[in-house]
Write a protein that holds these residues in place. Structure first.
Motif, PDB file in Angstrom:
ATOM      1  N   THR A  71       0.750  -1.190  -0.274  1.00 48.68           N
ATOM      2  CA  THR A  71      -0.053   0.065  -0.020  1.00 48.68           C
ATOM      3  C   THR A  71       0.858   1.268  -0.028  1.00 48.68           C
ATOM      4  OG1 THR A  71      -0.258  -0.253   2.411  1.00 48.68           O
ATOM      5  CG2 THR A  71      -2.018  -1.415   1.115  1.00 48.68           C
ATOM      6  N   THR A  72       1.025   2.007   1.214  1.00 49.41           N
ATOM      7  CA  THR A  72       1.876   3.247   1.094  1.00 49.41           C
ATOM      8  C   THR A  72       3.311   2.898   0.633  1.00 49.41           C
ATOM      9  OG1 THR A  72       2.498   2.460   3.599  1.00 49.41           O
ATOM     10  CG2 THR A  72       0.677   3.883   3.085  1.00 49.41           C
ATOM     11  N   GLY A  73       3.856   1.616   0.965  1.00 51.78           N
ATOM     12  CA  GLY A  73       5.192   1.078   0.442  1.00 51.78           C
ATOM     13  C   GLY A  73       5.537   1.046  -1.226  1.00 51.78           C
ATOM     14  N   ARG A  74       4.310   1.037  -1.626  1.00 52.15           N
ATOM     15  CA  ARG A  74       4.443   1.005  -3.147  1.00 52.15           C
ATOM     16  C   ARG A  74       4.962   2.298  -3.881  1.00 52.15           C
ATOM     17  NH1 ARG A  74       0.250  -2.843  -6.262  1.00 52.15           N
ATOM     18  NH2 ARG A  74       1.436  -1.837  -8.100  1.00 52.15           N
ATOM     19  N   LEU A  75       4.610   3.408  -2.993  1.00 52.47           N
ATOM     20  CA  LEU A  75       5.219   4.488  -3.636  1.00 52.47           C
ATOM     21  C   LEU A  75       6.727   4.771  -3.276  1.00 52.47           C
ATOM     22  CD1 LEU A  75       4.509   7.463  -4.956  1.00 52.47           C
ATOM     23  CD2 LEU A  75       4.026   8.315  -2.642  1.00 52.47           C
ATOM     24  N   PRO A  76       7.438   4.934  -4.218  1.00 55.43           N
ATOM     25  CA  PRO A  76       8.949   4.842  -3.806  1.00 55.43           C
ATOM     26  C   PRO A  76       9.382   6.268  -3.433  1.00 55.43           C
ATOM     27  CG  PRO A  76       8.870   4.851  -6.332  1.00 55.43           C
ATOM     28  CD  PRO A  76       7.536   4.564  -5.535  1.00 55.43           C
ATOM     29  N   LEU A  77      10.621   5.999  -2.468  1.00 58.90           N
ATOM     30  CA  LEU A  77      11.109   7.510  -2.070  1.00 58.90           C
ATOM     31  C   LEU A  77      11.576   7.943  -3.283  1.00 58.90           C
ATOM     32  CD1 LEU A  77      13.491   5.987   0.683  1.00 58.90           C
ATOM     33  CD2 LEU A  77      11.325   6.881   0.926  1.00 58.90           C
ATOM     34  N   ARG A  78      11.903   9.451  -3.272  1.00 58.76           N
ATOM     35  CA  ARG A  78      12.083  10.134  -4.319  1.00 58.76           C
ATOM     36  C   ARG A  78      13.689  10.085  -4.402  1.00 58.76           C
ATOM     37  NH1 ARG A  78       8.524  15.496  -4.499  1.00 58.76           N
ATOM     38  NH2 ARG A  78       6.756  14.539  -5.486  1.00 58.76           N
ATOM     39  N   THR A  79      14.293   9.967  -5.324  1.00 59.39           N
ATOM     40  CA  THR A  79      15.919   9.751  -5.423  1.00 59.39           C
ATOM     41  C   THR A  79      16.251  11.175  -6.050  1.00 59.39           C
ATOM     42  OG1 THR A  79      15.918   8.482  -7.335  1.00 59.39           O
ATOM     43  CG2 THR A  79      15.872   7.427  -5.525  1.00 59.39           C
TER      44      THR A  79
END
Length: 123
Positions: A101-109
């Motif tokens: 769920t929330t983890g599907r959105l990657p951190l911005r790099t």
């Protein structure tokens, strides 16, 4: 990668990272970032864990090269920003759900390089 010093922003001295190999750098052009070294390469990613928004710059880089959250040990690939392991401890039964769920959105790099003993933001 060569770049003009005028277009780069100095983020942190590599020697200042300590054993965790990561630090929070505040007030960059992209907001607060988690900046560090993973497997000999510099990285800069958005600073908040996708689980409960802990400061990832207060975590550490694992032996496998992942950035680990200081609160519940979620892990991120610093090259892609993707969560590779959901939260552990009391949240471990929910790790798969969080990751999907929330983890599907990657951190911005963000693009960075090491120059003169420091990590520099290139954009």
């Amino acid at each position: 990668m060569a770049t003009s010093q005028k277009s780069a922003t100095r983020l942190a001295a590599v020697d200042d990272l300590g054993a965790s190999q990561v630090a929070v750098v505040e007030k960059t052009p992209h907001g607060d970032l988690a900046v560090g070294i993973s497997r000999g390469k510099p990285f800069a990613v958005s600073n908040h864990c996708r689980h409960l928004r802990a400061s990832l710059g207060d975590g550490h880089v694992t032996d496998e090269g992942c950035l680990e959250c200081p609160w519940h040990a979620s892990r991120y690939n610093v090259s892609t920003g993707k969560m590779v392991r959901g939260p552990q401890t009391s949240f471990k039964p929910l790790a798969g759900i969080v990751k999907e769920t929330t983890g599907r959105l990657p951190l911005r790099t963000y693009p960075v390089e090491v120059r003169d003993g420091a990590i520099w933001l290139l954009a």
